[in-house]
Design a protein around this motif. Structure first.
Motif, mmCIF file in Angstrom:
data_model
loop_
_atom_site.group_PDB
_atom_site.id
_atom_site.type_symbol
_atom_site.label_atom_id
_atom_site.label_comp_id
_atom_site.label_asym_id
_atom_site.label_seq_id
_atom_site.Cartn_x
_atom_site.Cartn_y
_atom_site.Cartn_z
ATOM 1 N N ARG A 53 0.311 25.155 -32.562
ATOM 2 C CA ARG A 53 1.293 24.229 -31.799
ATOM 3 C C ARG A 53 1.829 24.078 -33.492
ATOM 4 O O ARG A 53 1.169 23.760 -34.031
ATOM 5 C CB ARG A 53 0.798 22.952 -31.221
ATOM 6 N N PRO A 54 3.126 23.620 -33.023
ATOM 7 C CA PRO A 54 3.598 23.579 -34.781
ATOM 8 C C PRO A 54 3.215 22.168 -35.259
ATOM 9 O O PRO A 54 3.150 22.378 -36.657
ATOM 10 C CB PRO A 54 5.423 22.685 -33.829
ATOM 11 N N GLU A 55 2.751 21.245 -35.050
ATOM 12 C CA GLU A 55 2.278 19.972 -35.975
ATOM 13 C C GLU A 55 0.962 20.413 -35.886
ATOM 14 O O GLU A 55 0.807 20.288 -37.660
ATOM 15 C CB GLU A 55 2.013 18.583 -34.664
ATOM 16 N N TRP A 56 0.358 21.194 -35.656
ATOM 17 C CA TRP A 56 -1.339 21.149 -35.881
ATOM 18 C C TRP A 56 -0.253 22.794 -37.095
ATOM 19 O O TRP A 56 -1.561 22.868 -38.224
ATOM 20 C CB TRP A 56 -2.380 22.721 -35.074
ATOM 21 N N ALA A 57 0.177 24.067 -36.906
ATOM 22 C CA ALA A 57 0.979 24.465 -38.061
ATOM 23 C C ALA A 57 1.137 23.571 -39.297
ATOM 24 O O ALA A 57 0.849 24.574 -40.034
ATOM 25 C CB ALA A 57 1.835 25.815 -37.132
ATOM 26 N N GLN A 58 1.899 22.813 -39.142
ATOM 27 C CA GLN A 58 2.242 22.445 -40.125
ATOM 28 C C GLN A 58 1.260 21.772 -41.217
ATOM 29 O O GLN A 58 1.568 21.974 -42.572
ATOM 30 C CB GLN A 58 3.644 20.975 -39.325
ATOM 31 N N LYS A 59 0.110 21.252 -40.368
ATOM 32 C CA LYS A 59 -0.753 21.064 -41.503
ATOM 33 C C LYS A 59 -1.348 22.070 -42.316
ATOM 34 O O LYS A 59 -2.159 21.891 -43.357
ATOM 35 C CB LYS A 59 -2.031 20.263 -40.197
ATOM 36 N N VAL A 60 -1.116 23.224 -41.808
ATOM 37 C CA VAL A 60 -2.006 24.824 -42.188
ATOM 38 C C VAL A 60 -1.510 24.930 -43.476
ATOM 39 O O VAL A 60 -1.679 25.266 -43.920
ATOM 40 C CB VAL A 60 -2.560 25.561 -41.327
ATOM 41 N N VAL A 61 -0.382 25.081 -42.774
ATOM 42 C CA VAL A 61 0.776 24.998 -43.897
ATOM 43 C C VAL A 61 0.765 24.486 -45.504
ATOM 44 O O VAL A 61 0.570 24.629 -46.325
ATOM 45 C CB VAL A 61 2.321 25.621 -43.345
ATOM 46 N N ASN A 62 0.639 22.678 -44.548
ATOM 47 C CA ASN A 62 0.688 21.666 -45.856
ATOM 48 C C ASN A 62 -0.169 21.835 -46.777
ATOM 49 O O ASN A 62 -0.438 21.552 -48.238
ATOM 50 C CB ASN A 62 0.804 20.302 -45.304
ATOM 51 N N HIS A 63 -1.998 22.112 -46.549
ATOM 52 C CA HIS A 63 -3.081 22.797 -46.575
ATOM 53 C C HIS A 63 -2.753 23.834 -47.511
ATOM 54 O O HIS A 63 -4.085 23.657 -48.417
ATOM 55 C CB HIS A 63 -3.923 21.891 -46.337
ATOM 56 N N GLY A 64 -2.223 24.092 -47.868
ATOM 57 C CA GLY A 64 -2.014 25.515 -48.423
ATOM 58 C C GLY A 64 -3.165 27.090 -47.902
ATOM 59 O O GLY A 64 -3.236 27.914 -48.683
ATOM 60 N N TRP A 65 -3.319 26.418 -46.296
ATOM 61 C CA TRP A 65 -4.228 27.905 -46.391
ATOM 62 C C TRP A 65 -3.239 28.803 -45.603
ATOM 63 O O TRP A 65 -4.005 29.962 -44.289
ATOM 64 C CB TRP A 65 -4.692 27.625 -44.805
ATOM 65 N N ALA A 66 -2.294 28.988 -45.027
ATOM 66 C CA ALA A 66 -1.250 29.733 -44.746
ATOM 67 C C ALA A 66 0.836 29.452 -44.371
ATOM 68 O O ALA A 66 0.714 28.623 -45.569
ATOM 69 C CB ALA A 66 -1.034 29.664 -42.978
ATOM 70 N N THR A 67 1.310 30.634 -44.369
ATOM 71 C CA THR A 67 3.045 30.513 -44.391
ATOM 72 C C THR A 67 3.016 30.896 -43.457
ATOM 73 O O THR A 67 2.703 31.491 -42.322
ATOM 74 C CB THR A 67 3.526 31.194 -45.720
ATOM 75 N N VAL A 68 4.707 29.946 -42.715
ATOM 76 C CA VAL A 68 4.927 30.633 -42.210
ATOM 77 C C VAL A 68 5.399 32.222 -42.176
ATOM 78 O O VAL A 68 5.758 32.830 -42.653
ATOM 79 C CB VAL A 68 6.440 30.099 -41.682
ATOM 80 N N HIS A 69 5.348 33.177 -40.693
ATOM 81 C CA HIS A 69 5.811 34.261 -41.106
ATOM 82 C C HIS A 69 6.738 34.893 -41.228
ATOM 83 O O HIS A 69 7.805 34.359 -41.495
ATOM 84 C CB HIS A 69 5.479 34.894 -39.182
ATOM 85 N N PRO A 70 7.083 35.839 -42.105
ATOM 86 C CA PRO A 70 8.037 36.116 -42.837
ATOM 87 C C PRO A 70 9.122 36.341 -41.888
ATOM 88 O O PRO A 70 10.195 36.006 -42.010
ATOM 89 C CB PRO A 70 7.959 37.524 -43.701
#
Length: 183
Positions: A113-130
């Motif tokens: 979910r977008p709000e979950w994805a944002q947290k994971v990206v903000n904490h450095g565990w992932a990037t938005v798929h190229p």
């Protein structure tokens, strides 16, 4: 199969964070790089085979999950949900009922979910798929590439992120139905 689930009041407002993402630590170290062309593989800091094998085993233990051929001839291992449980939003899936692709180096392509994805990206565990950046509209912006775990601690976090993607694909967290799902 009968599953008892509850629809949240105000279905859409205030969707809870999956338990595994509530206390997400900050990932240490530099963010890895990815090949700029398909299939966008992680180029450094990949996982050892033992970590990849443990990740596969953990994902296969999630409810209704089986290994499948990854879509679009992507290298690695795909993971699909049985049809009766694949009730999440269409954006929760890579293709069909495949909701996660584990790349050969240990990185995972999945959606949250977008709000979950944002947290994971903000904490450095992932990037938005190229491809979500370069092909706006063709790939949902909540499509992520979760970095390959480098050690057992990071493996535990990767499993928690995969569990959140599994919830998104199922359209529920435990017995709580997520908004806009097919329940």
């Amino acid at each position: 199969m009968t599953v008892s689930v509850k629809r949240p009041a105000g279905a859409g407002a205030g969707v809870p964070m999956p338990p595994g993402l509530k206390r997400l630590a900050q990932r240490q170290g530099d963010r890895p790089r990815f090949e700029p062309k398909w299939p966008c593989l992680q180029t450094g800091d990949t996982s050892r085979k033992a970590l990849r094998d443990a990740l596969v085993q953990a994902i296969l233990e999630f409810e209704g999950v089986s290994a499948c051929q990854p879509p679009f001839d992507a290298p690695g291992t795909g993971f699909a949900l049985i049809d009766d449980l694949a009730r999440g939003q269409p954006e929760a899936f890579v293709n069909g009922t495949c909701w996660l692709v584990l790349q050969p180096g240990g990185a995972m392509h999945l959606s949250l979910r977008p709000e979950w994805a944002q947290k994971v990206v903000n904490h450095g565990w992932a990037t938005v798929h190229p491809f979500a950046r370069y092909m706006a509209g063709a790939v949902p912006p909540q499509s992520l590439v979760v970095y390959a775990p480098r050690d057992r601690r990071e493996l535990a976090v990767a499993i928690r992120i995969a569990a959140a993607a599994h919830s998104y694909a199922m359209g529920r967290i435990g017995d709580l139905i997520l908004p806009d799902t097919r329940w």
